[in-house]
Each structure stands twice: as C-alpha cells, then as structure tokens.
Design a protein around this motif. Sequence first.
Motif, PDB file in Angstrom:
ATOM      1  N   GLY A  36       0.774  -1.236   0.000  1.00 13.52           N
ATOM      2  CA  GLY A  36       0.000   0.000   0.000  1.00 13.52           C
ATOM      3  C   GLY A  36       0.808   1.290   0.000  1.00 13.52           C
ATOM      4  O   GLY A  36       0.246   2.364   0.208  1.00 13.52           O
ATOM      5  N   TYR A  37       2.100   1.217  -0.261  1.00 13.76           N
ATOM      6  CA  TYR A  37       2.929   2.429  -0.274  1.00 13.76           C
ATOM      7  C   TYR A  37       2.838   3.103  -1.639  1.00 13.76           C
ATOM      8  O   TYR A  37       2.762   2.428  -2.663  1.00 13.76           O
ATOM      9  CB  TYR A  37       4.400   2.085   0.001  1.00 13.76           C
ATOM     10  CG  TYR A  37       4.644   1.678   1.426  1.00 13.76           C
ATOM     11  CD1 TYR A  37       4.920   2.621   2.410  1.00 13.76           C
ATOM     12  CD2 TYR A  37       4.576   0.330   1.798  1.00 13.76           C
ATOM     13  CE1 TYR A  37       5.134   2.236   3.729  1.00 13.76           C
ATOM     14  CE2 TYR A  37       4.785  -0.060   3.114  1.00 13.76           C
ATOM     15  CZ  TYR A  37       5.067   0.894   4.068  1.00 13.76           C
ATOM     16  OH  TYR A  37       5.265   0.520   5.371  1.00 13.76           O
ATOM     17  N   SER A  38       2.859   4.451  -1.639  1.00 15.21           N
ATOM     18  CA  SER A  38       3.046   5.139  -2.916  1.00 15.21           C
ATOM     19  C   SER A  38       4.488   5.628  -2.940  1.00 15.21           C
ATOM     20  O   SER A  38       5.020   6.097  -1.923  1.00 15.21           O
ATOM     21  CB  SER A  38       2.047   6.274  -3.122  1.00 15.21           C
ATOM     22  OG  SER A  38       2.000   7.068  -1.990  1.00 15.21           O
ATOM     23  N   PHE A  39       5.108   5.478  -4.085  1.00 18.27           N
ATOM     24  CA  PHE A  39       6.544   5.747  -4.172  1.00 18.27           C
ATOM     25  C   PHE A  39       6.953   5.936  -5.622  1.00 18.27           C
ATOM     26  O   PHE A  39       6.209   5.594  -6.546  1.00 18.27           O
ATOM     27  CB  PHE A  39       7.332   4.570  -3.564  1.00 18.27           C
ATOM     28  CG  PHE A  39       7.092   3.241  -4.245  1.00 18.27           C
ATOM     29  CD1 PHE A  39       7.932   2.779  -5.238  1.00 18.27           C
ATOM     30  CD2 PHE A  39       5.980   2.464  -3.910  1.00 18.27           C
ATOM     31  CE1 PHE A  39       7.703   1.561  -5.879  1.00 18.27           C
ATOM     32  CE2 PHE A  39       5.747   1.241  -4.538  1.00 18.27           C
ATOM     33  CZ  PHE A  39       6.611   0.791  -5.517  1.00 18.27           C
ATOM     34  N   THR A  40       8.150   6.493  -5.809  1.00 20.76           N
ATOM     35  CA  THR A  40       8.740   6.546  -7.139  1.00 20.76           C
ATOM     36  C   THR A  40       9.957   5.610  -7.128  1.00 20.76           C
ATOM     37  O   THR A  40      10.419   5.213  -6.059  1.00 20.76           O
ATOM     38  CB  THR A  40       9.191   7.974  -7.506  1.00 20.76           C
ATOM     39  OG1 THR A  40      10.034   8.448  -6.458  1.00 20.76           O
ATOM     40  CG2 THR A  40       8.010   8.910  -7.673  1.00 20.76           C
ATOM     41  N   VAL A  41      10.445   5.272  -8.309  1.00 19.96           N
ATOM     42  CA  VAL A  41      11.604   4.385  -8.405  1.00 19.96           C
ATOM     43  C   VAL A  41      12.758   5.147  -9.038  1.00 19.96           C
ATOM     44  O   VAL A  41      12.590   5.814 -10.056  1.00 19.96           O
ATOM     45  CB  VAL A  41      11.288   3.131  -9.264  1.00 19.96           C
ATOM     46  CG1 VAL A  41      12.535   2.253  -9.424  1.00 19.96           C
ATOM     47  CG2 VAL A  41      10.160   2.321  -8.652  1.00 19.96           C
ATOM     48  N   ASP A  42      13.920   5.085  -8.396  1.00 20.05           N
ATOM     49  CA  ASP A  42      15.158   5.597  -8.997  1.00 20.05           C
ATOM     50  C   ASP A  42      16.229   4.555  -8.683  1.00 20.05           C
ATOM     51  O   ASP A  42      16.726   4.481  -7.559  1.00 20.05           O
ATOM     52  CB  ASP A  42      15.514   6.967  -8.409  1.00 20.05           C
ATOM     53  CG  ASP A  42      16.720   7.584  -9.125  1.00 20.05           C
ATOM     54  OD1 ASP A  42      17.210   6.975 -10.104  1.00 20.05           O
ATOM     55  OD2 ASP A  42      17.154   8.669  -8.704  1.00 20.05           O
ATOM     56  N   ALA A  43      16.534   3.707  -9.665  1.00 14.93           N
ATOM     57  CA  ALA A  43      17.369   2.528  -9.401  1.00 14.93           C
ATOM     58  C   ALA A  43      18.852   2.779  -9.653  1.00 14.93           C
ATOM     59  O   ALA A  43      19.217   3.406 -10.643  1.00 14.93           O
ATOM     60  CB  ALA A  43      16.891   1.377 -10.275  1.00 14.93           C
ATOM     61  N   PRO A  44      19.691   2.252  -8.771  1.00 14.42           N
ATOM     62  CA  PRO A  44      21.135   2.327  -9.008  1.00 14.42           C
ATOM     63  C   PRO A  44      21.512   1.338 -10.108  1.00 14.42           C
ATOM     64  O   PRO A  44      20.805   0.348 -10.303  1.00 14.42           O
ATOM     65  CB  PRO A  44      21.730   1.862  -7.676  1.00 14.42           C
ATOM     66  CG  PRO A  44      20.683   0.995  -7.066  1.00 14.42           C
ATOM     67  CD  PRO A  44      19.361   1.492  -7.561  1.00 14.42           C
ATOM     68  N   ASP A  45      22.618   1.587 -10.831  1.00 16.41           N
ATOM     69  CA  ASP A  45      23.002   0.568 -11.805  1.00 16.41           C
ATOM     70  C   ASP A  45      23.847  -0.499 -11.109  1.00 16.41           C
ATOM     71  O   ASP A  45      24.297  -0.317  -9.976  1.00 16.41           O
ATOM     72  CB  ASP A  45      23.663   1.156 -13.058  1.00 16.41           C
ATOM     73  CG  ASP A  45      24.855   1.985 -12.729  1.00 16.41           C
ATOM     74  OD1 ASP A  45      25.734   1.458 -12.036  1.00 16.41           O
ATOM     75  OD2 ASP A  45      24.905   3.166 -13.149  1.00 16.41           O
ATOM     76  N   ASP A  46      24.045  -1.632 -11.806  1.00 11.56           N
ATOM     77  CA  ASP A  46      24.688  -2.798 -11.196  1.00 11.56           C
ATOM     78  C   ASP A  46      26.108  -2.522 -10.702  1.00 11.56           C
ATOM     79  O   ASP A  46      26.605  -3.230  -9.839  1.00 11.56           O
ATOM     80  CB  ASP A  46      24.718  -3.976 -12.180  1.00 11.56           C
ATOM     81  CG  ASP A  46      23.403  -4.728 -12.174  1.00 11.56           C
ATOM     82  OD1 ASP A  46      22.637  -4.546 -11.209  1.00 11.56           O
ATOM     83  OD2 ASP A  46      23.146  -5.478 -13.131  1.00 11.56           O
ATOM     84  N   SER A  47      26.756  -1.472 -11.253  1.00  7.10           N
ATOM     85  CA  SER A  47      28.147  -1.193 -10.888  1.00  7.10           C
ATOM     86  C   SER A  47      28.283  -0.858  -9.408  1.00  7.10           C
ATOM     87  O   SER A  47      29.348  -1.025  -8.820  1.00  7.10           O
ATOM     88  CB  SER A  47      28.692  -0.044 -11.727  1.00  7.10           C
ATOM     89  OG  SER A  47      27.982   1.124 -11.417  1.00  7.10           O
ATOM     90  N   VAL A  48      27.194  -0.406  -8.777  1.00  9.98           N
ATOM     91  CA  VAL A  48      27.233  -0.061  -7.348  1.00  9.98           C
ATOM     92  C   VAL A  48      27.645  -1.276  -6.518  1.00  9.98           C
ATOM     93  O   VAL A  48      28.351  -1.175  -5.526  1.00  9.98           O
ATOM     94  CB  VAL A  48      25.856   0.477  -6.865  1.00  9.98           C
ATOM     95  CG1 VAL A  48      25.835   0.664  -5.358  1.00  9.98           C
ATOM     96  CG2 VAL A  48      25.531   1.782  -7.557  1.00  9.98           C
ATOM     97  N   GLU A  49      27.189  -2.473  -6.954  1.00  8.41           N
ATOM     98  CA  GLU A  49      27.467  -3.691  -6.184  1.00  8.41           C
ATOM     99  C   GLU A  49      28.862  -4.241  -6.415  1.00  8.41           C
ATOM    100  O   GLU A  49      29.325  -5.096  -5.682  1.00  8.41           O
ATOM    101  CB  GLU A  49      26.442  -4.772  -6.537  1.00  8.41           C
ATOM    102  CG  GLU A  49      25.111  -4.544  -5.852  1.00  8.41           C
ATOM    103  CD  GLU A  49      24.096  -5.576  -6.266  1.00  8.41           C
ATOM    104  OE1 GLU A  49      24.164  -6.695  -5.754  1.00  8.41           O
ATOM    105  OE2 GLU A  49      23.246  -5.251  -7.108  1.00  8.41           O
ATOM    106  N   ARG A  50      29.526  -3.778  -7.477  1.00  6.72           N
ATOM    107  CA  ARG A  50      30.870  -4.306  -7.732  1.00  6.72           C
ATOM    108  C   ARG A  50      31.895  -3.617  -6.841  1.00  6.72           C
ATOM    109  O   ARG A  50      31.655  -2.543  -6.318  1.00  6.72           O
ATOM    110  CB  ARG A  50      31.222  -4.115  -9.210  1.00  6.72           C
ATOM    111  CG  ARG A  50      30.469  -5.102 -10.094  1.00  6.72           C
ATOM    112  CD  ARG A  50      31.086  -5.184 -11.468  1.00  6.72           C
ATOM    113  NE  ARG A  50      30.623  -4.125 -12.345  1.00  6.72           N
ATOM    114  CZ  ARG A  50      29.521  -4.187 -13.083  1.00  6.72           C
ATOM    115  NH1 ARG A  50      28.766  -5.261 -13.049  1.00  6.72           N
ATOM    116  NH2 ARG A  50      29.166  -3.194 -13.855  1.00  6.72           N
ATOM    117  N   GLY A  51      33.025  -4.268  -6.674  1.00  7.91           N
ATOM    118  CA  GLY A  51      34.088  -3.661  -5.871  1.00  7.91           C
ATOM    119  C   GLY A  51      33.769  -3.656  -4.397  1.00  7.91           C
ATOM    120  O   GLY A  51      34.296  -2.866  -3.623  1.00  7.91           O
ATOM    121  N   MET A  52      32.867  -4.556  -3.975  1.00  8.71           N
ATOM    122  CA  MET A  52      32.523  -4.632  -2.557  1.00  8.71           C
ATOM    123  C   MET A  52      33.569  -5.474  -1.825  1.00  8.71           C
ATOM    124  O   MET A  52      34.286  -6.251  -2.430  1.00  8.71           O
ATOM    125  CB  MET A  52      31.168  -5.299  -2.415  1.00  8.71           C
ATOM    126  CG  MET A  52      30.089  -4.482  -3.078  1.00  8.71           C
ATOM    127  SD  MET A  52      28.904  -3.926  -1.899  1.00  8.71           S
ATOM    128  CE  MET A  52      29.054  -5.099  -0.621  1.00  8.71           C
TER     129      MET A  52
END
Length: 191
Positions: free
Chosen positions: A22-38
Amino acid sequence: MNHELILASQSPRRKQLLTDAGYSFTVDAPDDSVERGMCSNCSPEELVVESAFLKAAAIAKRHEAGLILAADTVAVCGSETLGKPVDRDHAEKMLRMMSGKRHRVLTGVCMRIAGTSQIKTWLEQTTLVMSDLEDEQLQGFLDSDQWIGKAGAFGYQDGLDWVRIVEGLASTVVGLPVEKLPEWIREVEAS
Ligand SMILES: Cc1cn([C@H]2C[C@H](O)[C@@H](COP(=O)(O)OP(=O)(O)OP(=O)(O)O)O2)c(=O)[nH]c1=O
C-alpha cells in the motif's frame, strides 16, 4: 511517513512488495556497478548491509529530499554466499549445492533521508529448506528461466513446491521485509 518515498531498486519483486503493502513511491534505481568492488572478505551479513548502504548512497546524491529505500539479498548455504547467477551453469551449481539442505536468505536494508545525515541500516534473515532435487526436475526448472536475476537461483514467490520456509518472513526471501517498514521508517525519521 513525513517524506516522499523513493525506491532505490530495479528489482520488480521489491516494487511489487511495496505496492502490495500500500505504499506510494517513485523508483530511482542504481546501476549494477554499485554492487561491484565490494569487500571480498566480509561476512554475508556485512555484505548485504554494505551493499544496501551503497545503493542508497548512490541514489541519495541525486535527490535534495525524500526517503530513499535500498536493499540487497543473498542466499547462504554452508560457507557459500550465493548472489544472482550469471548463467544457467552457475544457477545449476547453486541449486545442486542447496538441494536437500537448509540455507538462509539474508536481506540488508538501508533507509536515508536525502539532504540530511539521517541514515539507518537493518538486517533480516529467513531459514529455508530445499527438497532433494531430481535431475529431471532440476533441468526442467533451469529450462524455465525462472532462476534469472534471483539470488540463489530460485524465486520463492514463484510457488515452488520444493522449497519451504522454516523460520522468518517470506518477504525477506523475495527481497524486502515490508512488514518491518512502518517501524523502520519511524526509526530513521527519528534519527
Ligand atoms: C531468494 C530470492 C531472491 N529474489 C530476488 C530479489 C532480488 O531482486 C534479487 C537479489 O538481487 P539484489 O542484488 O538484491 O537486487 P537486484 O539486483 O535485483 O535489484 P537492485 O540492486 O536494483 O535493488 O533476487 C527473488 O525474487 N526471490 C527469491 O526467492
């Protein structure tokens, strides 16, 4: 909630869970590169929280206001941390590893209020057990492509009769423990 909610995720499952709750929201997604180099030698618990933190940080930079919500999910079987399979062979390897065993699914969540220093992270865990997978059953599942884009190479939401929850929330497995959000939103807004 005092802020506009921004889902920092490209995951259709997270979007669906949030919509269904039931939440109203917008989507702004990070690209996959954020997960690299962890961090490569941190625990899976640290990894999902750190990854959720980085995803939220990447999106917060692009907004002056709003409550940013990011998450990260992995499966853990024995000493192996299983993210999204890169191809069919990888998916098969993961499923053979989990076949007939217990495993855990971890979801790290980060919420931060853009334009402020208000930020919180949380960790949720669900334990599951997978039946012994017959060869034919496994190949049929791999042929269905339902493993694509899912940590541990299966989707609990797809109604599979060979994986069941022993303890914990189903929403944690699917990528966002929505039942926890009211409490967590209060916490970050009060931080
Ligand atoms: C275990 C499991 C995972 N998943 C999904 C949820 C996540 O989309 C995905 C784990 O990958 P994540 O890296 O957590 O998320 P994502 O890359 O899909 O999206 P984003 O980084 O933009 O937020 O696995 C299911 O849909 N069902 C399941 O049963």
